[in-house]
Design a protein around this motif. Structure first.
Motif, PDB file in Angstrom:
ATOM      1  N   GLU A   1     -13.680  -3.219 -12.956  1.00 31.10           N
ATOM      2  CA  GLU A   1     -12.687  -2.299 -12.409  1.00 31.10           C
ATOM      3  C   GLU A   1     -11.820  -1.692 -13.507  1.00 31.10           C
ATOM      4  OE1 GLU A   1     -11.151   0.167 -10.636  1.00 31.10           O
ATOM      5  OE2 GLU A   1     -12.301  -1.032  -9.201  1.00 31.10           O
TER       6      GLU A   1
ATOM      7  N   ASN B   1      -7.971  -1.796   0.648  1.00 28.84           N
ATOM      8  CA  ASN B   1      -9.235  -1.970  -0.078  1.00 28.84           C
ATOM      9  C   ASN B   1     -10.053  -3.162   0.373  1.00 28.84           C
ATOM     10  OD1 ASN B   1      -8.877   0.297  -1.780  1.00 28.84           O
ATOM     11  ND2 ASN B   1      -7.469  -0.875  -3.057  1.00 28.84           N
TER      12      ASN B   1
ATOM     13  N   GLY C   1     -10.955  -3.921  -3.685  1.00 27.45           N
ATOM     14  CA  GLY C   1     -12.133  -3.946  -2.829  1.00 27.45           C
ATOM     15  C   GLY C   1     -12.357  -5.322  -2.258  1.00 27.45           C
TER      16      GLY C   1
END
Length: 209
Positions: free
Chosen positions: A84, A137, A143
């Motif tokens: 990320e 997310n 996420g």
């Protein structure tokens, strides 16, 4: 020959370094220290006197927790924590403004403050943003799966929550609370928080993990 890690069990910087070492399956010789009685060998390696301090077999020293995390994950990153790109800015906010307010909330006397409540509220604004990100997310910050951002910030959120747990639990950041609970109840976290004798007192180091 294994790298040597000087660490203090409850320090959030040392916690996040140990998290990365465990998930990357990087074995070190763990030397648990007392911050009020730092061993000479640690200070010789890193005169600034903070943990973690990682001494590699070639004698080079890594004494910043994020650098320890990156070093370990660059050896092996089986869960993709480094995937990320947005993590850097979020971690900077954690290590900068959030940590600033956290310290003054937890230790107002150390900063000659009558109360840490102003700093509690300033830090809480950052946590509400984090709560919104997790809610948007999935179960983690960026996420459904954890990344470096989760693991680098969680020890500090945990420390904040521990100052006044009843107040923390009464807030409306339900997604943040669930995230913190999941991480602190994980096998990974339990592994890095095992209590060990202090190296300076016993001379005993431990293979970790």
């Amino acid at each position: 020959m294994r790298p040597v890690l000087y660490s203090f069990r409850r320090c959030p910087y040392a916690i996040r370094a140990r998290l990365a070492l465990v998930v990357s399956q990087t074995q070190v010789e763990l030397r648990e220290v007392k911050l009020r009685d730092k061993p000479d060998a640690m200070l010789e390696a890193s005169p600034k006197g903070t943990v973690p301090v990682l001494i590699l077999p070639d004698g080079s020293v890594i004494d910043e927790s994020l650098n320890v995390m990156h070093w370990a994950l660059n050896q092996r990153d089986p869960e993709g924590w480094l995937r990320e790109d947005e993590a850097e800015a979020l971690i900077e906010r954690n290590d900068g403004p959030f940590k600033y307010h956290l310290d003054r909330y937890k230790y107002p006397n150390r900063y000659d403050l009558p109360s840490g409540l102003h700093h509690r509220d300033e830090a809480a604004e950052i946590l509400f943003d984090l709560d919104a990100m997790i809610r948007s997310n999935g179960s983690a910050i960026f996420g459904p799966a954890y990344t470096l951002a989760d693991m680098a910030t969680m020890p500090f959120v945990r420390q904040f929550a521990g100052v006044d747990r009843a107040w923390f639990d009464a807030q409306s950041w339900t997604d943040l609370s669930a995230w913190l609970e999941a991480l602190t109840c994980s096998t990974l976290f339990e592994t890095v928080m095992v209590k060990r004798p202090t190296w300076a007192e016993t001379g005993e180091a431990f293979a970790f993990p």
